[in-house]
Design a protein around this motif. Sequence first.
Motif, PDB file in Angstrom:
ATOM      1  N   LEU A   1       0.834  -1.200   0.000  1.00 56.83           N
ATOM      2  CA  LEU A   1       0.000   0.000   0.000  1.00 56.83           C
ATOM      3  C   LEU A   1       0.870   1.252   0.000  1.00 56.83           C
ATOM      4  CD1 LEU A   1      -2.892   1.154   0.143  1.00 56.83           C
ATOM      5  CD2 LEU A   1      -2.712   1.053   2.635  1.00 56.83           C
ATOM      6  N   ALA A   2       1.967   1.207   0.764  1.00 57.38           N
ATOM      7  CA  ALA A   2       2.901   2.337   0.776  1.00 57.38           C
ATOM      8  C   ALA A   2       3.511   2.547  -0.603  1.00 57.38           C
ATOM      9  CB  ALA A   2       3.991   2.104   1.818  1.00 57.38           C
ATOM     10  N   GLY A   3       3.816   1.434  -1.299  1.00 58.42           N
ATOM     11  CA  GLY A   3       4.336   1.551  -2.653  1.00 58.42           C
ATOM     12  C   GLY A   3       3.331   2.166  -3.607  1.00 58.42           C
ATOM     13  N   TYR A   4       2.079   1.743  -3.510  1.00 57.76           N
ATOM     14  CA  TYR A   4       1.018   2.349  -4.313  1.00 57.76           C
ATOM     15  C   TYR A   4       0.930   3.851  -4.036  1.00 57.76           C
ATOM     16  CZ  TYR A   4      -1.239  -1.789  -6.320  1.00 57.76           C
ATOM     17  OH  TYR A   4      -1.521  -2.890  -7.059  1.00 57.76           O
ATOM     18  N   TYR A   5       1.037   4.210  -2.768  1.00 58.36           N
ATOM     19  CA  TYR A   5       0.948   5.618  -2.379  1.00 58.36           C
ATOM     20  C   TYR A   5       2.050   6.435  -3.053  1.00 58.36           C
ATOM     21  CZ  TYR A   5       1.738   9.765   0.506  1.00 58.36           C
ATOM     22  OH  TYR A   5       1.966  11.039   0.923  1.00 58.36           O
ATOM     23  N   MET A   6       3.284   5.920  -2.996  1.00 55.60           N
ATOM     24  CA  MET A   6       4.403   6.676  -3.567  1.00 55.60           C
ATOM     25  C   MET A   6       4.263   6.817  -5.074  1.00 55.60           C
ATOM     26  SD  MET A   6       7.773   5.634  -1.339  1.00 55.60           S
ATOM     27  CE  MET A   6       7.696   3.893  -1.712  1.00 55.60           C
ATOM     28  N   ARG A   7       3.803   5.740  -5.732  1.00 52.92           N
ATOM     29  CA  ARG A   7       3.618   5.851  -7.184  1.00 52.92           C
ATOM     30  C   ARG A   7       2.474   6.791  -7.529  1.00 52.92           C
ATOM     31  NH1 ARG A   7       4.620   0.434  -6.518  1.00 52.92           N
ATOM     32  NH2 ARG A   7       2.478  -0.215  -6.840  1.00 52.92           N
ATOM     33  N   ASP A   8       1.417   6.768  -6.735  1.00 51.85           N
ATOM     34  CA  ASP A   8       0.283   7.650  -6.991  1.00 51.85           C
ATOM     35  C   ASP A   8       0.670   9.109  -6.802  1.00 51.85           C
ATOM     36  OD1 ASP A   8      -2.683   7.839  -7.508  1.00 51.85           O
ATOM     37  OD2 ASP A   8      -2.574   8.885  -5.585  1.00 51.85           O
ATOM     38  N   LYS A   9       1.617   9.373  -5.887  1.00 55.35           N
ATOM     39  CA  LYS A   9       2.078  10.747  -5.680  1.00 55.35           C
ATOM     40  C   LYS A   9       2.713  11.320  -6.936  1.00 55.35           C
ATOM     41  CE  LYS A   9       2.804  12.970  -2.290  1.00 55.35           C
ATOM     42  NZ  LYS A   9       2.145  14.190  -1.759  1.00 55.35           N
TER      43      LYS A   9
ATOM     44  N   TYR B   1      12.443   5.486  -9.943  1.00 54.31           N
ATOM     45  CA  TYR B   1      11.100   4.976 -10.230  1.00 54.31           C
ATOM     46  C   TYR B   1      10.988   3.512  -9.821  1.00 54.31           C
ATOM     47  CZ  TYR B   1       6.982   3.545 -12.862  1.00 54.31           C
ATOM     48  OH  TYR B   1       5.759   3.024 -13.219  1.00 54.31           O
ATOM     49  N   CYS B   2      12.006   2.726 -10.112  1.00 52.64           N
ATOM     50  CA  CYS B   2      11.950   1.294  -9.800  1.00 52.64           C
ATOM     51  C   CYS B   2      11.968   1.034  -8.304  1.00 52.64           C
ATOM     52  CB  CYS B   2      13.101   0.564 -10.480  1.00 52.64           C
ATOM     53  SG  CYS B   2      12.916   0.450 -12.279  1.00 52.64           S
ATOM     54  N   ARG B   3      12.593   1.909  -7.535  1.00 48.36           N
ATOM     55  CA  ARG B   3      12.549   1.731  -6.081  1.00 48.36           C
ATOM     56  C   ARG B   3      11.115   1.797  -5.582  1.00 48.36           C
ATOM     57  NH1 ARG B   3      17.910   4.613  -5.037  1.00 48.36           N
ATOM     58  NH2 ARG B   3      16.761   6.550  -5.062  1.00 48.36           N
ATOM     59  N   THR B   4      10.313   2.696  -6.139  1.00 46.31           N
ATOM     60  CA  THR B   4       8.903   2.766  -5.727  1.00 46.31           C
ATOM     61  C   THR B   4       8.121   1.573  -6.280  1.00 46.31           C
ATOM     62  OG1 THR B   4       8.096   4.081  -7.623  1.00 46.31           O
ATOM     63  CG2 THR B   4       9.049   5.285  -5.778  1.00 46.31           C
ATOM     64  N   LEU B   5       8.505   1.095  -7.453  1.00 40.86           N
ATOM     65  CA  LEU B   5       7.796  -0.019  -8.083  1.00 40.86           C
ATOM     66  C   LEU B   5       7.919  -1.292  -7.246  1.00 40.86           C
ATOM     67  CD1 LEU B   5       6.208  -0.580 -10.737  1.00 40.86           C
ATOM     68  CD2 LEU B   5       8.369  -1.366 -11.719  1.00 40.86           C
ATOM     69  N   PHE B   6       9.090  -1.502  -6.658  1.00 41.66           N
ATOM     70  CA  PHE B   6       9.328  -2.732  -5.899  1.00 41.66           C
ATOM     71  C   PHE B   6       9.188  -2.544  -4.389  1.00 41.66           C
ATOM     72  CE2 PHE B   6      11.694  -3.472  -9.873  1.00 41.66           C
ATOM     73  CZ  PHE B   6      11.107  -4.662 -10.253  1.00 41.66           C
ATOM     74  N   PHE B   7       8.830  -1.353  -3.973  1.00 47.64           N
ATOM     75  CA  PHE B   7       8.737  -1.080  -2.538  1.00 47.64           C
ATOM     76  C   PHE B   7       7.729  -2.020  -1.884  1.00 47.64           C
ATOM     77  CE2 PHE B   7       7.224   1.025   1.267  1.00 47.64           C
ATOM     78  CZ  PHE B   7       8.394   1.525   1.815  1.00 47.64           C
ATOM     79  N   GLY B   8       8.165  -2.699  -0.840  1.00 48.45           N
ATOM     80  CA  GLY B   8       7.260  -3.558  -0.082  1.00 48.45           C
ATOM     81  C   GLY B   8       7.094  -4.957  -0.623  1.00 48.45           C
ATOM     82  N   LEU B   9       7.725  -5.278  -1.768  1.00 50.63           N
ATOM     83  CA  LEU B   9       7.584  -6.625  -2.317  1.00 50.63           C
ATOM     84  C   LEU B   9       8.574  -7.571  -1.644  1.00 50.63           C
ATOM     85  CD1 LEU B   9       7.102  -6.260  -6.179  1.00 50.63           C
ATOM     86  CD2 LEU B   9       5.385  -6.487  -4.387  1.00 50.63           C
ATOM     87  N   ALA B  10       8.054  -8.643  -1.076  1.00 51.23           N
ATOM     88  CA  ALA B  10       8.913  -9.632  -0.427  1.00 51.23           C
ATOM     89  C   ALA B  10       9.228 -10.793  -1.364  1.00 51.23           C
ATOM     90  CB  ALA B  10       8.244 -10.157   0.839  1.00 51.23           C
ATOM     91  N   TYR B  11       8.718 -10.748  -2.586  1.00 52.71           N
ATOM     92  CA  TYR B  11       8.972 -11.790  -3.572  1.00 52.71           C
ATOM     93  C   TYR B  11       9.591 -11.151  -4.807  1.00 52.71           C
ATOM     94  CZ  TYR B  11       4.551  -9.836  -5.201  1.00 52.71           C
ATOM     95  OH  TYR B  11       3.560  -8.969  -5.589  1.00 52.71           O
ATOM     96  N   GLU B  12      10.245 -11.979  -5.619  1.00 51.79           N
ATOM     97  CA  GLU B  12      10.898 -11.466  -6.817  1.00 51.79           C
ATOM     98  C   GLU B  12       9.874 -11.238  -7.919  1.00 51.79           C
ATOM     99  OE1 GLU B  12      14.980 -12.275  -9.372  1.00 51.79           O
ATOM    100  OE2 GLU B  12      14.493 -13.433  -7.578  1.00 51.79           O
ATOM    101  N   ALA B  13      10.032 -10.141  -8.620  1.00 52.03           N
ATOM    102  CA  ALA B  13       9.131  -9.799  -9.716  1.00 52.03           C
ATOM    103  C   ALA B  13       9.941  -9.179 -10.849  1.00 52.03           C
ATOM    104  CB  ALA B  13       8.049  -8.830  -9.248  1.00 52.03           C
TER     105      ALA B  13
END
Length: 270
Positions: free
Chosen positions: A91-99, A115-127
């Motif tokens: 949710l925090a990652g969504y918030y930062m991207r929405d900002k 940009y990618c730091r916000t994209l992967f923020f909070g992900l505990a799995y690889e994407a």
Amino acid sequence: MSERGGIHKGHRERLKARMFQEGLQGFAPHQALELLLCFAIPQRDVNPLAHQLLNAFGSLSGVLEASPEELMRCPGVGANTAALLAMMPQLAGYYMRDKLRERPVLQNAADAGGYCRTLFFGLAYEAVYLICLDAQARVIHPALLQQGTIDESAVYARDVMETALRHNAHTVVLAHNHPGGTPMPSPADYEVTKMVIETLAVVGIGVCDHIIVADGEFFSMAQQHMMQRGLLVDAKEFEFRVKNITLPPQKIAREGTSGIERYEGFDHES
């Protein structure tokens, strides 16, 4: 209402009032977690559970980064509580991207890495993402290609091609994360980069960079001259460059961002 229940309710209300007045900055980790647990468990004293979770996972960030399955192994944590806790970092990652609101422009490694730091923020799995850019290097869409371990068989050329064409990409940035590791690239990362470049070259779509994110830091293959004008160095040169990067990845990511003011070799319009 029992006297004990009234005590719990009064404590909860005091926590909420304090948060409204002061924010969370002055809260101890167990108090912040306790307040969050109140919304998932409305009829129970959650202070002991907050301490239990912190002891089990070591820190507040450890609790929030745990998987729902890991959380539900703790007595007193049900599906609703696990869902609430596990979604908070995302949710925090969504918030930062929405900002960002307007589509960000990724003209260089610093832009793409941030940009990618916000994209992967909070992900505990690889994407793995294919970030599609227009002719002005603005983000059209960050397309999720794969969840799980990245290797040459995990990301398919067909998916890469279909994704880039579907979003009318002018160029792309490939990005993935190393949860719990470092952002240094691996041989598997090299092979995926090579495949994506070769696949999209058929339709004239350039690959500006491959960004790897770990622990809030990023590594740019273009910034480290593993990619030049959208072309990848050969495997031996790649291995040589990886072995000869002596600075910590965090320092590489923060320093060097001024080394490439714009991605070279792409006809992005100003």
